[in-house]
Design an enzyme around this catalytic site. Structure first.
Site, mmCIF file in Angstrom:
data_model
loop_
_atom_site.group_PDB
_atom_site.id
_atom_site.type_symbol
_atom_site.label_atom_id
_atom_site.label_comp_id
_atom_site.label_asym_id
_atom_site.label_seq_id
_atom_site.Cartn_x
_atom_site.Cartn_y
_atom_site.Cartn_z
ATOM 1 C CD GLU A 90 -2.928 -1.356 2.191
ATOM 2 O OE1 GLU A 90 -3.944 -1.333 2.180
ATOM 3 O OE2 GLU A 90 -2.243 -1.059 3.636
ATOM 4 C CB CYS A 114 5.751 -2.012 16.171
ATOM 5 S SG CYS A 114 7.275 -1.684 15.986
ATOM 6 C CB CYS A 117 2.535 -1.228 14.110
ATOM 7 S SG CYS A 117 2.841 -0.693 12.073
ATOM 8 N N GLY A 158 6.684 -1.748 6.470
ATOM 9 C CA GLY A 158 8.267 -2.017 6.493
ATOM 10 C C GLY A 158 9.069 -1.267 6.879
ATOM 11 C CD GLU A 159 13.280 0.073 9.900
ATOM 12 O OE1 GLU A 159 12.155 0.531 10.474
ATOM 13 O OE2 GLU A 159 14.172 0.883 9.619
ATOM 14 C CG LEU A 214 11.883 7.130 21.571
ATOM 15 C CD1 LEU A 214 13.168 6.288 21.276
ATOM 16 C CD2 LEU A 214 12.080 8.422 21.798
ATOM 17 C CG ASN A 290 -4.155 6.642 13.490
ATOM 18 O OD1 ASN A 290 -4.714 7.673 13.690
ATOM 19 N ND2 ASN A 290 -2.706 6.804 13.041
ATOM 20 C CB CYS A 333 0.629 6.727 11.520
ATOM 21 S SG CYS A 333 1.326 8.120 10.668
HETATM 22 N N1 SAH Z 1 9.298 0.705 10.252
HETATM 23 C C1 SAH Z 1 9.326 2.405 10.076
HETATM 24 C C2 SAH Z 1 8.421 2.599 8.870
HETATM 25 C C3 SAH Z 1 7.028 2.683 9.254
HETATM 26 S S1 SAH Z 1 6.583 4.229 9.701
HETATM 27 C C4 SAH Z 1 9.320 3.005 11.354
HETATM 28 O O1 SAH Z 1 8.731 2.134 12.333
HETATM 29 O O2 SAH Z 1 9.595 4.029 11.672
HETATM 30 C C5 SAH Z 1 5.032 3.991 10.408
HETATM 31 C C6 SAH Z 1 4.765 5.078 11.616
HETATM 32 O O3 SAH Z 1 3.453 4.769 12.100
HETATM 33 C C7 SAH Z 1 5.907 4.802 12.624
HETATM 34 O O4 SAH Z 1 6.091 5.829 13.388
HETATM 35 C C8 SAH Z 1 4.909 3.837 13.414
HETATM 36 O O5 SAH Z 1 5.347 3.606 14.810
HETATM 37 C C9 SAH Z 1 3.477 4.657 13.065
HETATM 38 N N2 SAH Z 1 2.347 3.655 13.903
HETATM 39 C C10 SAH Z 1 2.222 2.392 13.683
HETATM 40 N N3 SAH Z 1 1.196 2.157 14.555
HETATM 41 C C11 SAH Z 1 0.525 3.040 14.659
HETATM 42 C C12 SAH Z 1 -0.787 3.662 15.471
HETATM 43 N N4 SAH Z 1 -1.551 2.658 15.814
HETATM 44 N N5 SAH Z 1 -1.206 4.788 15.542
HETATM 45 C C13 SAH Z 1 -0.181 5.879 15.007
HETATM 46 N N6 SAH Z 1 1.011 5.557 14.569
HETATM 47 C C14 SAH Z 1 1.432 4.401 14.544
#
Ligand code: SAH
Length: 343
Positions: A90, A114, A117, A158-159, A214, A290, A333
């Site tokens: 996506e 995570c 996420c 993804g990372e 973080l 979110n 996000c």
């Molecule tokens: N793997 C990378 C790139 C993904 S970025 C990273 O972790 O930064 C996706 C962003 O969305 C990250 O900052 C992640 O922590 C955030 N994210 C994940 N789950 C979320 C949620 N439920 N609500 C808000 N932000 C979230």
């Protein structure tokens, strides 16, 4: 068949020379592919017909097709793409007053798991190639209505730093004046804290933005909600950030999701302020979580969010609050996930 977007301008010039044609055609092809949006070589009207044929015999331009599209009431749009091997990824376009950001996926699935996420819910499939990341950018660029793609963030599934070589290759094309011509400062790489990748990035001659997800300021909590912390704990991560700032003189943005009952109380704010105190160029971006029903994360109340922000502000940190976008279409996000495993 090969993806032409895997070739640098120089590589394409060499290819064209090998066909006995002048190398300036490579610049024309780049221009048509990346700026004018040609999806077929036959559309490149100022190329000799024989060259168009040689190109079409060996290369393709776009390696994905649109499998689904949804648009939010706030203008955010989510694109579900099917790759050539049927994997799905996506990407999201996020229009704002003076900019439109493309949020790009760097891997099919995610291995980092995570807790809050959705991206990792279906596990990891594979790295995306450079050409596939460029596909996402290209598709978004060519399908935006009434707006131009001005920013690119690697904040999709993804990372990015776990797919370093392909990522950097893609970033250079996005940045290149011959291709997308998007300024490095308008390109953001977001990482969950993959230290070796951050160390490599600081050695590149690129002014890209770095974000670190973080989400917790103590090791116990962070290791629980972000397993990557067991390998790269906070002490090492902050030391690495210090070196990065020292070396590049660039700011780092720390993304911090606020989740009710998890990391949003006053003692969490204190820990966060203490952790980042020694970093010369740090910014905190607070993101009210979110909702992901399956994962049971929810945002704290508005007053709680405001109090958290206020605490950091008073502690002298540069702090911003991110408005959620595209929640209604699961495009915000952390919400990106593959709902359509079988199409
Ligand atoms: N793997 C990378 C790139 C993904 S970025 C990273 O972790 O930064 C996706 C962003 O969305 C990250 O900052 C992640 O922590 C955030 N994210 C994940 N789950 C979320 C949620 N439920 N609500 C808000 N932000 C979230």
């Amino acid at each position: 068949m090969r993806d032409i977007k895997e070739l640098s301008l120089k590589e394409l010039e060499d290819k064209i020379l090998s066909w006995g044609k002048p190398k300036y055609h490579a610049g024309q092809i780049f221009n048509w592919v990346y700026q004018k949006g040609a999806f077929e070589f036959s559309d490149i009207s100022n190329l000799p017909v024989a060259l168009r044929k040689s190109l079409a015999d060996e290369f393709y331009i776009l390696g994905l097709h649109l499998a689904d599209f949804r648009k939010s009431v706030d203008g955010t749009a989510k694109f579900l793409f099917q790759l050539r091997d049927n994997n799905l990824v996506e990407a999201v376009s996020i229009p704002a007053a003076k900019r439109t950001t493309g949020c790009i996926s760097s891997q099919a699935g995610c291995k980092f798991a995570c807790e809050f996420c959705a991206s990792g819910l279906k596990g990891f499939k594979r790295n995306l190639t450079c050409g596939e990341m460029l596909d996402e950018v290209l598709y978004l660029k060519n399908n935006l209505q009434d707006t131009q793609l001005t920013h690119v963030v690697f904040m999709g599934t993804g990372e990015p730093l776990d797919n370093y070589e392909n990522l950097l290759k893609a970033v250079r094309v996005i940045n290149s004046a011959d291709a997308f011509n998007i300024g490095a400062r308008r390109i953001t790489i977001s990482t969950c804290g993959v230290i070796p990748g951050i160390k490599k990035l600081q050695e590149e001659d690129l002014q890209v933005e770095l974000s670190i997800s973080l989400h917790a300021a103590d090791d116990k909590l962070r290791s629980r909600i972000m397993p990557v912390n067991r390998k790269y704990p906070l002490g090492d991560l902050i030391k690495c950030c210090q070196e990065y700032i020292h070396k590049t003189n660039r700011q780092i943005t720390f993304e911090y999701i606020l989740a009710k009952g998890l990391n949003s109380d006053s003692s969490s704010a204190q820990k966060l302020a203490a952790l980042l105190k020694g970093l010369r160029l740090a910014k905190v971006n607070l993101i009210p979580a979110n909702p992901i029903p399956k994962l049971k994360v929810i945002a704290p109340s508005d007053p709680e969010v405001a109090a958290f922000k206020e605490y950091l502000f008073k502690a002298g940190l540069n702090v911003t609050l991110r408005r959620p976008r595209g929640q209604d279409i699961d495009a915000a996000c952390g919400q990106l996930k593959l709902k359509y495993e079988q199409i």
